[in-house]
Every structure is written in structure tokens, then in C-alpha cells.
Design an enzyme around this catalytic site. Structure first.
Site, short mmCIF file in Angstrom:
data_model
loop_
_atom_site.label_atom_id
_atom_site.label_comp_id
_atom_site.label_asym_id
_atom_site.label_seq_id
_atom_site.Cartn_x
_atom_site.Cartn_y
_atom_site.Cartn_z
N ALA A 1 -4.09 19.47 -9.38
CA ALA A 1 -3.04 20.03 -8.51
C ALA A 1 -1.99 18.98 -8.17
O ALA A 1 -0.78 19.26 -8.17
CB ALA A 1 -3.67 20.57 -7.23
N ASP B 1 0.87 -1.17 0.00
CA ASP B 1 0.00 0.00 0.00
C ASP B 1 0.91 1.22 0.00
O ASP B 1 1.64 1.46 0.96
CB ASP B 1 -0.89 0.00 1.24
CG ASP B 1 -1.97 1.08 1.19
OD1 ASP B 1 -1.76 2.09 0.47
OD2 ASP B 1 -3.01 0.92 1.85
N TYR C 1 -6.93 16.48 -8.32
CA TYR C 1 -6.13 15.64 -9.22
C TYR C 1 -5.22 16.51 -10.08
O TYR C 1 -4.02 16.20 -10.26
CB TYR C 1 -7.05 14.79 -10.08
CG TYR C 1 -6.35 13.83 -11.01
CD1 TYR C 1 -5.65 12.74 -10.51
CD2 TYR C 1 -6.41 14.00 -12.39
CE1 TYR C 1 -5.02 11.84 -11.35
CE2 TYR C 1 -5.78 13.11 -13.24
CZ TYR C 1 -5.09 12.03 -12.72
OH TYR C 1 -4.46 11.15 -13.57
N SER D 1 -0.16 12.72 -15.87
CA SER D 1 -1.41 12.89 -16.62
C SER D 1 -1.34 14.19 -17.40
O SER D 1 -0.59 15.11 -17.04
CB SER D 1 -2.59 12.93 -15.64
OG SER D 1 -3.77 13.38 -16.29
N LYS E 1 -1.10 16.31 -9.91
CA LYS E 1 -0.27 15.98 -11.06
C LYS E 1 0.69 17.12 -11.41
O LYS E 1 1.82 16.88 -11.85
CB LYS E 1 -1.15 15.61 -12.26
CG LYS E 1 -1.88 14.28 -12.07
CD LYS E 1 -0.90 13.16 -11.71
CE LYS E 1 -1.60 11.82 -11.53
NZ LYS E 1 -0.65 10.75 -11.15
#
Length: 322
Positions: free
Chosen positions: A206, A111, A204, A191, A208
Site C-alpha cells: 500500500a 532521521d 508495504y 518497489s 509503495k
């Protein structure tokens, strides 16, 4: 004579941009990556390299493992779901066509947000293979949520997974490379959201941008260590179903549709592998219009104008692969 020379330069410049715009509109990746895929180092150059892929139980991570196995790379596959990992290992051994033996693919339940255990996992890898070459930070989750509705606990949870866990594991790897004089390689499956803002995914976007910033800083400070930022656009995978929303513990729970305009995880993995083999710094992949819009970023005023003309409704359709 001077006028003829200037006219020739102008004509060549126009031709250059016409060719580039045509490529921006038609390719499913940036121009550099396209050229490398045709004339760069072969994927077979990764044969024998020890490559660790986090989040390898599905999606791009699974497909990347397949591509690397077919080309003889030794693999470390980590994820939370052990049964799925073992299936990927079996697939990789079969796909390798005898290039890999049982001991050449190490699976570990992991994890990523359990940062205190990263050093333990890393030492297991080094003990198993005796060395280490490439870390691919692939584990992560996307998001669907309105900017104003996102609980701050979601921002923290998403950053813990998509940014801080990757940074921590990468620092352990970089220290190992420096201590042992290894020209290692750190890669991040980022991304297109890390290069341009997209709607309904503020945290998301921010995250990336943040991981891209960390990677650029690493490249600046340790230029002899290869760094690769691979920015994938919408892809057919479980990514959307597992995405964060505006509340912690909640999943978006919707699957991609067969009619969506997305790249396959296999195509993304193939392009990602090309970037790894050639040690490129920043590349992206995605169906039209993502590549075109990303190149427009180099012309800020034109980009802002195009975004304004497209409007929020069109951007939402692009975001959702319509």
C-alpha cells in the site's frame, strides 16, 4: 494488394510481440530502461549535479552513491548511522578517482521521520553547495506480515517513513525548484510492490502504491520537473533484516540467502542511475519473473488468469526469491 498489406501488418505485429515477450522473459529491467542503458544519455551527464540520496548508508543507496561518484556527481548522503555514512563518503571519494574533492560529498545524520527538521536539513544542503539538482528518496523499510495480523500502528509507522517523509522532503525541494527556476529532479526508490500486489507485505504494498501515486501526480502538475519512479524487485541488501513485521518496534530479523534469486544492489544502482541520467518517469528492475508479470499488467484479464494459475504458494516463492 489490400490483403497483402494487411498480412504484412499482421506479421510485423506478431514479430513485434514475439521480440517483446522474449525481452520480458530475459531482461532484468523493463525494455525502456534497457534501451536507455545502451543508447541513452551517459551517466557522465550527471557530472557536477548535486544529488541528495536519503538512506545512503547501505544497500541500493550506498551503491547508487558509488555509481554517481564514479561519474562526478556531487553528493549529499543522509542516514541515521553516522559511522556508516562516513565510510560511504570515503568510498565515494576514492571511487571518483579525483573527480570529487572532500567538500563535494556532504554527509548529514538524518532521521527521515523527523519531518519538522526537513527544512533545516535542506537549507544546510543549499548553503553548502549553493544550489541543488536531484533528490533521491531512497530511505525506507520493507515488511513481512500476514494481512490480518498487522497492527494499525505498523501501517502508520511504515507510511510515515516510506511515504509521508518522502513527500514532505520532496515538496520542500519542488518549492525550491519553482522559486529559483530550476529544472529539478525528484526520484523515488519504490518497489515492484508499488506496481503489483505481493503476499505477506500488505502495508508495504500500500505504501509503495501511495508513493507512486504522489509521484505521478507531481509529474502531471509540474511536467517541467523531472520525476523518476524506480521500482526494484528483490535485491541483495539489509532490507529484509530491517523489515517491519505486524508489530511496531519489531524487525523481521532474517537475512537474505546467497542462493536467493535477487539482483545485486550494484546492478540496481547502475540501472537507477541510468533512469536518473535520462529523466525517465517509471522503470523497474528485477529477476524473472517480475518483469514478465509487470508487463502482463497491461493485459488485465491475462494477468489475472496467470496469477490465478500460479496460486498463492508459487507467489510466496516468487516473493521470497525462490
Amino acid at each position: 494488394m489490400i490483403l497483402l498489406f494487411l498480412a504484412s501488418i499482421t506479421l510485423l505485429t506478431i514479430i513485434y510481440y514475439i521480440i517483446n515477450v522474449a525481452l520480458w522473459l530475459t531482461l532484468d529491467c523493463d525494455v525502456e530502461l534497457f534501451i536507455k542503458s545502451k543508447f541513452g544519455k551517459k551517466l557522465s551527464s550527471l557530472s557536477g549535479k548535486v544529488v541528495w540520496i536519503t538512506g545512503a548508508s547501505s544497500g541500493i543507496g550506498q551503491s547508487l552513491a558509488h555509481v554517481l561518484a564514479a561519474n562526478g556527481a556531487k553528493l549529499v548522503l543522509t542516514a541515521r548511522r553516522v559511522p556508516e555514512l562516513e565510510k560511504v563518503k570515503e568510498q565515494c571519494l576514492a571511487i571518483s578517482g579525483g573527480k570529487l574533492k572532500e567538500n563535494d560529498v556532504l554527509t548529514m545524520q538524518m532521521d527521515m521521520v523527523e519531518i519538522d527538521r526537513h527544512e533545516e536539513y535542506f537549507q544546510r544542503v543549499v548553503k553548502h553547495f549553493g544550489t541543488f539538482d536531484i533528490l533521491v528518496n531512497n530511505a525506507g523499510r520493507s515488511q513481512r506480515a500476514a494481512w490480518q495480523d498487522i497492527d494499525l500502528t505498523v501501517d502508520r509507522a511504515l507510511f510515515d517513513l516510506d511515504v509521508f517523509s518522502a513527500v514532505n522532503l520532496s515538496r520542500i525541494a519542488v518549492r525550491y525548484f519553482l522559486k529559483n527556476g530550476i529544472k529539478g529532479h525528484i526520484a523515488a526508490n519504490s518497489s515492484v510492490a508499488g506496481l503489483m500486489a505481493i503476499p505477506n507485505s500488505a502495508t508495504y504494498v500500500a505504501a509503495k502504491h501511495a508513493i507512486n501515486g504522489y509521484m505521478h501526480a507531481l509529474k502531471l502538475e509540474q511536467p517541467h520537473i523531472n520525476t523518476t519512479i524506480f521500482c526494484a524487485g528483490p535485491t541483495f541488501s539489509e532490507f529484509l533484516y530491517e523489515a517491519f513485521t505486524d508489530k511496531v518496534g519489531e524487525k523481521y530479523g532474517q537475512s537474505v540467502k546467497a542462493t536467493d534469486k535477487r539482483l545485486t544492489s550494484e546492478r540496481c544502482a547502475e540501472l537507477f542511475a541510468v533512469a536518473l541520467a535520462n529523466g525517465t518517469n517509471l522503470n523497474w528492475a528485477g529477476c524473472f519473473p517480475f518483469s514478465f508479470l509487470l508487463y502482463l499488467k497491461y493485459f488485465p484479464n491475462l494477468y489475472n488468469f496467470v496469477i490465478k494459475v500460479l496460486g498463492s504458494k508459487t507467489l510466496y516463492k516468487i516473493r521470497d526469491s525462490k
